[in-house]
Motif scaffolding. Sequence first.
Motif, PDB file in Angstrom:
ATOM      1  N   UNK A 173       3.433  11.126  12.966  1.00  0.00           N
ATOM      2  CA  UNK A 173       2.512  10.456  12.057  1.00  0.00           C
ATOM      3  C   UNK A 173       1.455  11.448  11.581  1.00  0.00           C
ATOM      4  N   UNK A 174       1.052  11.307  10.313  1.00  0.00           N
ATOM      5  CA  UNK A 174       0.002  12.139   9.737  1.00  0.00           C
ATOM      6  C   UNK A 174      -1.225  11.286   9.451  1.00  0.00           C
ATOM      7  N   UNK A 175      -2.385  11.734   9.904  1.00  0.00           N
ATOM      8  CA  UNK A 175      -3.634  11.001   9.705  1.00  0.00           C
ATOM      9  C   UNK A 175      -3.921  10.757   8.223  1.00  0.00           C
ATOM     10  N   UNK A 176      -3.541  11.708   7.378  1.00  0.00           N
ATOM     11  CA  UNK A 176      -3.858  11.600   5.959  1.00  0.00           C
ATOM     12  C   UNK A 176      -3.296  10.327   5.339  1.00  0.00           C
ATOM     13  N   UNK A 177      -2.130   9.867   5.818  1.00  0.00           N
ATOM     14  CA  UNK A 177      -1.501   8.704   5.182  1.00  0.00           C
ATOM     15  C   UNK A 177      -2.353   7.440   5.295  1.00  0.00           C
ATOM     16  N   UNK A 178      -2.734   7.007   6.498  1.00  0.00           N
ATOM     17  CA  UNK A 178      -3.548   5.784   6.559  1.00  0.00           C
ATOM     18  C   UNK A 178      -4.967   5.959   6.033  1.00  0.00           C
ATOM     19  N   UNK A 179      -5.568   7.128   6.230  1.00  0.00           N
ATOM     20  CA  UNK A 179      -6.962   7.267   5.796  1.00  0.00           C
ATOM     21  C   UNK A 179      -7.081   7.295   4.279  1.00  0.00           C
ATOM     22  N   UNK A 180      -6.158   7.978   3.594  1.00  0.00           N
ATOM     23  CA  UNK A 180      -6.225   8.006   2.135  1.00  0.00           C
ATOM     24  C   UNK A 180      -5.885   6.634   1.567  1.00  0.00           C
ATOM     25  N   UNK A 181      -4.919   5.952   2.172  1.00  0.00           N
ATOM     26  CA  UNK A 181      -4.578   4.618   1.683  1.00  0.00           C
ATOM     27  C   UNK A 181      -5.736   3.644   1.891  1.00  0.00           C
ATOM     28  N   UNK A 182      -6.498   3.849   2.955  1.00  0.00           N
ATOM     29  CA  UNK A 182      -7.692   3.036   3.193  1.00  0.00           C
ATOM     30  C   UNK A 182      -8.691   3.204   2.051  1.00  0.00           C
ATOM     31  N   UNK A 183      -8.865   4.433   1.600  1.00  0.00           N
ATOM     32  CA  UNK A 183      -9.783   4.700   0.494  1.00  0.00           C
ATOM     33  C   UNK A 183      -9.263   4.139  -0.829  1.00  0.00           C
ATOM     34  N   UNK A 184      -7.964   4.286  -1.072  1.00  0.00           N
ATOM     35  CA  UNK A 184      -7.372   3.711  -2.284  1.00  0.00           C
ATOM     36  C   UNK A 184      -7.585   2.197  -2.281  1.00  0.00           C
ATOM     37  N   UNK A 185      -7.387   1.575  -1.128  1.00  0.00           N
ATOM     38  CA  UNK A 185      -7.585   0.129  -1.014  1.00  0.00           C
ATOM     39  C   UNK A 185      -9.018  -0.258  -1.339  1.00  0.00           C
ATOM     40  N   UNK A 186      -9.960   0.579  -0.953  1.00  0.00           N
ATOM     41  CA  UNK A 186     -11.367   0.299  -1.225  1.00  0.00           C
ATOM     42  C   UNK A 186     -11.651   0.247  -2.718  1.00  0.00           C
ATOM     43  N   UNK A 187     -11.087   1.210  -3.460  1.00  0.00           N
ATOM     44  CA  UNK A 187     -11.292   1.236  -4.909  1.00  0.00           C
ATOM     45  C   UNK A 187     -10.631   0.019  -5.561  1.00  0.00           C
ATOM     46  N   UNK A 188      -9.386  -0.264  -5.171  1.00  0.00           N
ATOM     47  CA  UNK A 188      -8.671  -1.420  -5.736  1.00  0.00           C
ATOM     48  C   UNK A 188      -9.399  -2.715  -5.436  1.00  0.00           C
ATOM     49  N   UNK A 189      -9.901  -2.867  -4.224  1.00  0.00           N
ATOM     50  CA  UNK A 189     -10.610  -4.083  -3.839  1.00  0.00           C
ATOM     51  C   UNK A 189     -11.842  -4.295  -4.732  1.00  0.00           C
ATOM     52  N   UNK A 190     -12.552  -3.207  -4.990  1.00  0.00           N
ATOM     53  CA  UNK A 190     -13.792  -3.308  -5.768  1.00  0.00           C
ATOM     54  C   UNK A 190     -13.544  -3.743  -7.211  1.00  0.00           C
ATOM     55  N   UNK A 191     -12.472  -3.232  -7.818  1.00  0.00           N
ATOM     56  CA  UNK A 191     -12.237  -3.529  -9.231  1.00  0.00           C
ATOM     57  C   UNK A 191     -11.314  -4.734  -9.426  1.00  0.00           C
ATOM     58  N   UNK A 192     -10.598  -5.128  -8.385  1.00  0.00           N
ATOM     59  CA  UNK A 192      -9.612  -6.207  -8.481  1.00  0.00           C
ATOM     60  C   UNK A 192      -9.833  -7.213  -7.357  1.00  0.00           C
ATOM     61  N   UNK A 193     -11.013  -7.850  -7.322  1.00  0.00           N
ATOM     62  CA  UNK A 193     -11.345  -8.737  -6.194  1.00  0.00           C
ATOM     63  C   UNK A 193     -10.423  -9.935  -6.057  1.00  0.00           C
ATOM     64  N   UNK A 194      -9.676 -10.280  -7.110  1.00  0.00           N
ATOM     65  CA  UNK A 194      -8.740 -11.402  -7.017  1.00  0.00           C
ATOM     66  C   UNK A 194      -7.664 -11.160  -5.954  1.00  0.00           C
ATOM     67  N   UNK A 195      -7.377  -9.890  -5.681  1.00  0.00           N
ATOM     68  CA  UNK A 195      -6.358  -9.545  -4.688  1.00  0.00           C
ATOM     69  C   UNK A 195      -6.974  -8.948  -3.418  1.00  0.00           C
ATOM     70  N   UNK A 196      -8.198  -9.369  -3.144  1.00  0.00           N
ATOM     71  CA  UNK A 196      -8.923  -8.847  -1.985  1.00  0.00           C
ATOM     72  C   UNK A 196      -8.161  -9.056  -0.685  1.00  0.00           C
ATOM     73  N   UNK A 197      -7.480 -10.179  -0.559  1.00  0.00           N
ATOM     74  CA  UNK A 197      -6.757 -10.478   0.678  1.00  0.00           C
ATOM     75  C   UNK A 197      -5.727  -9.399   0.991  1.00  0.00           C
ATOM     76  N   UNK A 198      -4.952  -8.997  -0.025  1.00  0.00           N
ATOM     77  CA  UNK A 198      -3.943  -7.951   0.168  1.00  0.00           C
ATOM     78  C   UNK A 198      -4.600  -6.637   0.573  1.00  0.00           C
ATOM     79  N   UNK A 199      -5.657  -6.261  -0.130  1.00  0.00           N
ATOM     80  CA  UNK A 199      -6.313  -4.982   0.164  1.00  0.00           C
ATOM     81  C   UNK A 199      -6.925  -4.983   1.562  1.00  0.00           C
ATOM     82  N   UNK A 200      -7.472  -6.115   1.978  1.00  0.00           N
ATOM     83  CA  UNK A 200      -8.034  -6.203   3.326  1.00  0.00           C
ATOM     84  C   UNK A 200      -6.935  -6.144   4.391  1.00  0.00           C
ATOM     85  N   UNK A 201      -5.816  -6.822   4.140  1.00  0.00           N
ATOM     86  CA  UNK A 201      -4.724  -6.807   5.114  1.00  0.00           C
ATOM     87  C   UNK A 201      -4.199  -5.392   5.322  1.00  0.00           C
ATOM     88  N   UNK A 202      -4.005  -4.675   4.239  1.00  0.00           N
ATOM     89  CA  UNK A 202      -3.479  -3.320   4.366  1.00  0.00           C
ATOM     90  C   UNK A 202      -4.528  -2.355   4.928  1.00  0.00           C
TER      91      UNK A 202
END
Length: 397
Positions: A173-202
């Motif tokens: 496993x590489x640390x970069x995979x989950x940590x970068x995806x966590x940050x991508x999720x943060x940006x998506x959550x902020x601009x697309x709050x309608x899908x907040x549940x998905x972004x929070x789950x991931x």
Amino acid sequence: MDLKQTRQWIQEELERCVNFWLKNGMDPVYGGVYTCLDREGKIYSTDKSVWMQGRCAWTFAYLCKVYGVKDEWLKASKSCLDFMEKYCINRDAGNRMYFTVTKDGKPLRQRRYCFSEGFYAIANAEYYGVTGDQECLKRAKAAYELIWQLNRGLIADPTGMGPKTIPETRTGRALADPMIYLNISSVLRRVDPCNEKLYNERSEICVHDILTFHRKKDMHCTLETVGLKGEFMEEITDGRFVNPGHDIECSWFMMEYANITGKKDVHEEALGIFNDALQAGWDHEYGGLLYFIDCKGLPPQAYEHDMKLWWPHNELVIASLMAYRDTKEPKYLDAFEKGIDYCKQYLADPAFGEWYGYLRRDGKPTMPPTKGSTFKGPFHLPRMLIMADQMLKELGA
């Protein structure tokens, strides 16, 4: 430390940084951004980094989000978005993206990991957040899903590229995979709050993977590479590999998530990651953060391990200030001051704007000095300056 004066300096550095890239980096002929720039901003290679097209597009859209829309900022963001859309996507390989292309967009290199797609996702998402362009949101969500499918092994890589090592011999496993995806999720959550549940789950899965597999509290470190079940691969250099800047960046991604969701336990874990990374990574002889260290104190394999790079120090400033804002503990303000002092003394270049990217261990720039490269463009520094400016504002500076 005078936080008002520090904030003023940060604002001045942000203006110098933004102007440097607008003046020297933007390509009026083919679109996109050149990032291989010397100290004064002269182009020394016209090949274009796909990472930097996405990062630059995100940065200039984020500037519009925070400070209000300026035509030149929005134009710069759109130029990089359009360049990526036209040239940087391998349509014959499941919309995987290239790593580098020529100045006019001819493909040069494809890499197995998904970071080009990640920066493409946040760029399109941020641009959507500013403009309401639904096509950009659609692109961002499609890339977000593709990365998830690839990282979780749910689909085969459509490029046909396999893992770096022969999987029958070694997987991990590489640390970069989950940590970068966590940050991508943060940006998506902020601009697309309608899908907040998905972004929070991931996001929750990403945090789980970081803390369950990579975080080693008993060893006071967070490992870049571990076995599939989090095994410590002590006998190989990759298994002992620690990147203090990465860990510190990871810590503020987690703090941000904890603050959004109210998960105090995650915030505490993030502070632990930060504390251990700063303690182990700070160079007590010359100052600054070492690039790579071995968790057992053995020789790191990377020859550049004792260099000082711009981006770990950018992450140190963000994470320490965030930790201080959230906890008001003086030690985090001290860490912020230590980081700012190092940046002022060694990395900043008020004569030409932007910061040196690569220093020797003693703090002297590599010769000849560079302000940009395939891996350095308008991203880590302006992101730090924007976020620090806003957090200092919250603190009353």
